[in-house]
Motif scaffolding. Structure first.
Motif, PDB file in Angstrom:
ATOM      1  N   GLY A   1       0.775  -1.233   0.000  1.00 58.18           N
ATOM      2  CA  GLY A   1       0.000   0.000   0.000  1.00 58.18           C
ATOM      3  C   GLY A   1       0.807   1.283   0.000  1.00 58.18           C
ATOM      4  O   GLY A   1       0.247   2.366   0.062  1.00 58.18           O
ATOM      5  N   ALA A   2       2.128   1.195  -0.091  1.00 61.36           N
ATOM      6  CA  ALA A   2       2.969   2.394  -0.092  1.00 61.36           C
ATOM      7  C   ALA A   2       3.840   2.408  -1.352  1.00 61.36           C
ATOM      8  O   ALA A   2       4.306   1.364  -1.799  1.00 61.36           O
ATOM      9  CB  ALA A   2       3.858   2.405   1.142  1.00 61.36           C
ATOM     10  N   TRP A   3       4.048   3.599  -1.910  1.00 58.63           N
ATOM     11  CA  TRP A   3       4.938   3.745  -3.058  1.00 58.63           C
ATOM     12  C   TRP A   3       6.376   3.786  -2.557  1.00 58.63           C
ATOM     13  O   TRP A   3       6.715   4.555  -1.678  1.00 58.63           O
ATOM     14  CB  TRP A   3       4.611   5.008  -3.842  1.00 58.63           C
ATOM     15  N   VAL A   4       7.234   2.954  -3.141  1.00 65.51           N
ATOM     16  CA  VAL A   4       8.617   2.816  -2.717  1.00 65.51           C
ATOM     17  C   VAL A   4       9.526   3.163  -3.903  1.00 65.51           C
ATOM     18  O   VAL A   4       9.296   2.682  -5.014  1.00 65.51           O
ATOM     19  CB  VAL A   4       8.898   1.368  -2.251  1.00 65.51           C
ATOM     20  N   PRO A   5      10.556   4.005  -3.691  1.00 64.69           N
ATOM     21  CA  PRO A   5      11.456   4.333  -4.802  1.00 64.69           C
ATOM     22  C   PRO A   5      12.401   3.181  -5.121  1.00 64.69           C
ATOM     23  O   PRO A   5      12.781   2.406  -4.245  1.00 64.69           O
ATOM     24  CB  PRO A   5      12.226   5.545  -4.285  1.00 64.69           C
ATOM     25  N   ARG A   6      12.761   3.089  -6.396  1.00 65.17           N
ATOM     26  CA  ARG A   6      13.744   2.102  -6.839  1.00 65.17           C
ATOM     27  C   ARG A   6      14.661   2.800  -7.835  1.00 65.17           C
ATOM     28  O   ARG A   6      14.199   3.379  -8.812  1.00 65.17           O
ATOM     29  CB  ARG A   6      13.056   0.917  -7.494  1.00 65.17           C
ATOM     30  N   TRP A   7      15.944   2.784  -7.572  1.00 64.20           N
ATOM     31  CA  TRP A   7      16.920   3.428  -8.442  1.00 64.20           C
ATOM     32  C   TRP A   7      17.355   2.417  -9.493  1.00 64.20           C
ATOM     33  O   TRP A   7      17.832   1.336  -9.165  1.00 64.20           O
ATOM     34  CB  TRP A   7      18.124   3.898  -7.638  1.00 64.20           C
ATOM     35  N   VAL A   8      17.177   2.786 -10.772  1.00 66.38           N
ATOM     36  CA  VAL A   8      17.502   1.891 -11.877  1.00 66.38           C
ATOM     37  C   VAL A   8      18.330   2.637 -12.920  1.00 66.38           C
ATOM     38  O   VAL A   8      18.426   3.860 -12.893  1.00 66.38           O
ATOM     39  CB  VAL A   8      16.226   1.321 -12.538  1.00 66.38           C
ATOM     40  N   ALA A   9      18.900   1.883 -13.832  1.00 66.40           N
ATOM     41  CA  ALA A   9      19.676   2.484 -14.917  1.00 66.40           C
ATOM     42  C   ALA A   9      18.741   3.198 -15.885  1.00 66.40           C
ATOM     43  O   ALA A   9      17.677   2.690 -16.228  1.00 66.40           O
ATOM     44  CB  ALA A   9      20.461   1.409 -15.651  1.00 66.40           C
ATOM     45  N   GLY A  10      19.164   4.371 -16.301  1.00 68.28           N
ATOM     46  CA  GLY A  10      18.403   5.140 -17.277  1.00 68.28           C
ATOM     47  C   GLY A  10      18.699   4.663 -18.687  1.00 68.28           C
ATOM     48  O   GLY A  10      19.456   3.718 -18.907  1.00 68.28           O
ATOM     49  N   PRO A  11      18.130   5.342 -19.686  1.00 64.64           N
ATOM     50  CA  PRO A  11      18.348   4.943 -21.077  1.00 64.64           C
ATOM     51  C   PRO A  11      19.767   5.269 -21.533  1.00 64.64           C
ATOM     52  O   PRO A  11      20.406   6.186 -21.027  1.00 64.64           O
ATOM     53  CB  PRO A  11      17.319   5.770 -21.845  1.00 64.64           C
ATOM     54  N   CYS A  12      20.249   4.519 -22.503  1.00 68.27           N
ATOM     55  CA  CYS A  12      21.590   4.735 -23.051  1.00 68.27           C
ATOM     56  C   CYS A  12      21.551   5.912 -24.020  1.00 68.27           C
ATOM     57  O   CYS A  12      20.682   6.000 -24.869  1.00 68.27           O
ATOM     58  CB  CYS A  12      22.068   3.478 -23.775  1.00 68.27           C
ATOM     59  N   ARG A  13      22.516   6.820 -23.903  1.00 76.29           N
ATOM     60  CA  ARG A  13      22.593   8.000 -24.771  1.00 76.29           C
ATOM     61  C   ARG A  13      23.743   7.904 -25.777  1.00 76.29           C
ATOM     62  O   ARG A  13      24.065   8.864 -26.444  1.00 76.29           O
ATOM     63  CB  ARG A  13      22.763   9.265 -23.924  1.00 76.29           C
TER      64      ARG A  13
END
Length: 60
Positions: free
Chosen positions: A26-38
């Motif tokens: 029931g709670a929103w939890v942050p997750r750090w992930v890799a972004g898109p390749c540039r």
């Protein structure tokens, strides 16, 4: 949170870290992930003008 730098799985170049969120108990939890390749020479390249929702759908 992972302390190492994220890299592109296709070309190995460093990528930005972005925050996604998911709901658990029931709670929103942050997750750090890799972004898109540039890197324009990479097969996983995503132009900066791309819509963030499109990159999420493409990678899922």
């Amino acid at each position: 949170m992972d302390s190492s730098e994220h890299v592109c799985p296709a070309c190995g170049q460093p990528v930005a870290t972005v925050i996604r969120r998911y709901k658990t108990l029931g709670a929103w939890v942050p997750r750090w992930v890799a972004g898109p390749c540039r890197n324009p020479d990479c097969e996983a390249y995503v132009p900066e003008s791309a819509d963030p929702d499109e990159t999420t759908a493409k990678n899922s």
